[in-house]
Design a protein around this motif. Structure first.
Motif, PDB file in Angstrom:
ATOM      1  N   PRO A 121       0.802  -1.228   0.000  1.00 53.28           N
ATOM      2  CA  PRO A 121       0.000   0.000   0.000  1.00 53.28           C
ATOM      3  C   PRO A 121       0.835   1.278   0.000  1.00 53.28           C
ATOM      4  CG  PRO A 121      -0.953  -1.611   1.486  1.00 53.28           C
ATOM      5  CD  PRO A 121       0.363  -2.170   1.045  1.00 53.28           C
ATOM      6  N   LEU A 175       3.221   1.272  -3.205  1.00 50.29           N
ATOM      7  CA  LEU A 175       2.478   1.432  -4.451  1.00 50.29           C
ATOM      8  C   LEU A 175       2.075   2.880  -4.692  1.00 50.29           C
ATOM      9  CD1 LEU A 175       1.279  -0.036  -6.870  1.00 50.29           C
ATOM     10  CD2 LEU A 175      -0.759  -0.484  -5.498  1.00 50.29           C
ATOM     11  N   ALA A 176       1.684   3.580  -3.631  1.00 48.65           N
ATOM     12  CA  ALA A 176       1.307   4.981  -3.800  1.00 48.65           C
ATOM     13  C   ALA A 176       2.467   5.796  -4.358  1.00 48.65           C
ATOM     14  CB  ALA A 176       0.846   5.559  -2.463  1.00 48.65           C
ATOM     15  N   SER A 234       3.302   4.594  -8.069  1.00 44.53           N
ATOM     16  CA  SER A 234       2.326   5.035  -9.067  1.00 44.53           C
ATOM     17  C   SER A 234       2.505   6.510  -9.412  1.00 44.53           C
ATOM     18  CB  SER A 234       0.899   4.761  -8.576  1.00 44.53           C
ATOM     19  OG  SER A 234       0.625   5.470  -7.380  1.00 44.53           O
ATOM     20  N   ARG A 235       2.841   7.337  -8.416  1.00 44.95           N
ATOM     21  CA  ARG A 235       3.102   8.754  -8.706  1.00 44.95           C
ATOM     22  C   ARG A 235       4.331   8.902  -9.604  1.00 44.95           C
ATOM     23  NH1 ARG A 235       1.909   9.326  -3.142  1.00 44.95           N
ATOM     24  NH2 ARG A 235       4.156   9.426  -2.646  1.00 44.95           N
ATOM     25  N   ALA A 260      -6.433  -3.194  -6.021  1.00 44.74           N
ATOM     26  CA  ALA A 260      -5.746  -1.994  -5.528  1.00 44.74           C
ATOM     27  C   ALA A 260      -4.578  -1.621  -6.431  1.00 44.74           C
ATOM     28  CB  ALA A 260      -5.254  -2.227  -4.102  1.00 44.74           C
ATOM     29  N   VAL A 261      -3.838  -2.628  -6.899  1.00 46.18           N
ATOM     30  CA  VAL A 261      -2.725  -2.360  -7.810  1.00 46.18           C
ATOM     31  C   VAL A 261      -3.257  -1.791  -9.123  1.00 46.18           C
ATOM     32  CG1 VAL A 261      -0.855  -3.420  -9.126  1.00 46.18           C
ATOM     33  CG2 VAL A 261      -1.252  -4.097  -6.753  1.00 46.18           C
ATOM     34  N   ALA A 288      -4.216   1.835  -8.824  1.00 46.63           N
ATOM     35  CA  ALA A 288      -3.063   2.732  -8.712  1.00 46.63           C
ATOM     36  C   ALA A 288      -2.343   2.907 -10.045  1.00 46.63           C
ATOM     37  CB  ALA A 288      -2.093   2.191  -7.664  1.00 46.63           C
ATOM     38  N   LEU A 289      -2.291   1.844 -10.849  1.00 48.36           N
ATOM     39  CA  LEU A 289      -1.446   1.871 -12.041  1.00 48.36           C
ATOM     40  C   LEU A 289      -2.167   2.279 -13.318  1.00 48.36           C
ATOM     41  CD1 LEU A 289       0.677  -1.378 -11.525  1.00 48.36           C
ATOM     42  CD2 LEU A 289       1.234   0.965 -10.884  1.00 48.36           C
TER      43      LEU A 289
END
Length: 372
Positions: free
Chosen positions: A95, A98-99, A102-103, A142-143, A146-147
């Motif tokens: 979590p 990944l944040a 992804s940014r 969730a992935v 984000a992606l």
């Protein structure tokens, strides 16, 4: 050794140093201790485990410094530390990690500048995607959430250097959703189906570097959501992609698996009108430019056909193209000579499919049983 494990807190502290040369060397040292590119780690999993989370936090803090926003050495350490930590640890860290990833991915997609950083960024993303596959569908979702914004930019703006990476990660996520199974899936989120038009654009299939990951992604989507592919009007473009693969010697190993994926995922009522054309493509290529890898793919496809629909149905389908083609060309010319090599040269799953398919043909094809 315990003495090396004892150095990890000091190395992690150096990752927070503002000087790029210091935190770059610290990242390299960390990587070489816990996740070297070759050979066993100097600090084993048990010794490194308590330090993984602090190390990741410190590594990501280095990206906050203006001169290290795209630091290749730090991102390489992120990817390798995540990979060495194992799926459970990577999933637990996902979590927060990944944040940040992804940014960075969205920024890099809009302005790709540092190839080495971009490579390791996608390697880190791929580790998280694999970890999500072991953690269940909510983690996969969730992935995806984000992606997908970054992947949409990659496809919309035609960021070509990112295409193979994006296709590979998307394929991992689709395969995770269907659990690696081989049967027709119940469907995929609409976001994947929205990707079909750009994925099937002929220009993508002209770029050799795209083909392996793109073919893997198309196979995964077709098997997971074949009925949705048909409903979206994407079957004929998918068959066009298969035709392109048949024509490419550089993609010898991709045509048969995609044909098999279409057979597994597309409802028979939609696929069957095209089977004659499909067999014709395969046999023409075998006659004009046969290679061992291409022939192996044809044997895989025929094996899957026999297993899914029966040996008699396989014979009928092939004979509809040209009488006598089944026994003389497929069985005698391709299957029998190449079965042993095909079974030995692939995965255990492929070997099982080939042997089961051979049994279905020998036991169910009237032309062979009559001849025997």
């Amino acid at each position: 050794p315990p003495a090396l494990a004892a150095t990890l807190p000091s190395i992690i502290a150096l990752l927070r140093c503002e000087a790029p040369v210091v935190h770059s060397y610290a990242a390299t040292a960390l990587e070489r201790l816990v996740a070297p590119p070759r050979g066993p780690p100097r600090v084993g999993a048990a010794g490194a485990a308590p330090h993984v989370q602090p190390a990741l936090e410190a590594l990501f803090s280095a990206f906050a410094h203006p001169d290290s926003a795209e630091n290749e050495y730090v991102m390489r350490a992120v990817a390798r530390v995540l990979a060495s930590a194992g799926p459970a640890v990577a999933a637990a860290a996902a979590p927060a990690v990944l944040a940040a990833l992804s940014r960075m991915l969205l920024d890099a997609a809009r302005n790709p500048r540092v190839p080495g950083f971009n490579h390791w960024l996608f390697e880190a993303v791929a580790v998280i995607a694999r970890a999500a596959a072991t953690a269940g569908e909510p983690a996969v979702a969730a992935v995806e959430a984000a992606l997908f914004p970054a992947f949409e930019v990659v496809l919309r703006d035609d960021v070509q250097e990112f295409h193979p990476y994006a296709f590979q990660v998307l394929a991992q996520l689709v395969e995770a959703r269907r659990g690696g199974g081989g049967g027709t899936g119940a469907g995929l989120p609409p976001a994947y189906l929205a990707l079909l038009p750009p994925l099937l654009a002929p220009a993508h299939w002209e770029r050799a570097g795209n083909v392996p990951a793109l073919a893997r992604l198309l196979r995964a989507i077709v098997v997971a959501a074949g009925a949705d592919v048909v409903a979206a009007g994407a079957l004929e473009p998918a068959l066009g992609a298969l035709q392109k693969l048949v024509s490419l010697k550089s993609a010898d190993g991709e045509a048969g698996p995609l044909a098999l994926a279409l057979l597994r995922g597309i409802p028979p009522a939609a696929l069957d009108p095209y089977l004659g054309t499909l067999w014709g493509l395969l046999f023409r290529r075998l006659q004009a430019a046969r290679t061992a890898r291409f022939a192996r793919g044809v044997v895989l496809f025929a094996s899957g056909f026999a297993l899914l629909r029966g040996g008699a149905a396989l014979e009928t389908s092939v004979e509809s193209v040209q009488p006598g083609l089944f026994a003389a060309s497929l069985v005698g010319g391709v299957w029998a000579p190449g079965l042993g090599a095909a079974a030995a040269g692939g995965s255990p799953e492929d070997a099982k499919l080939l042997l089961a398919g051979a049994g279905a043909v020998l036991g169910g094809a009237p032309g062979l049983t009559t001849a025997g």
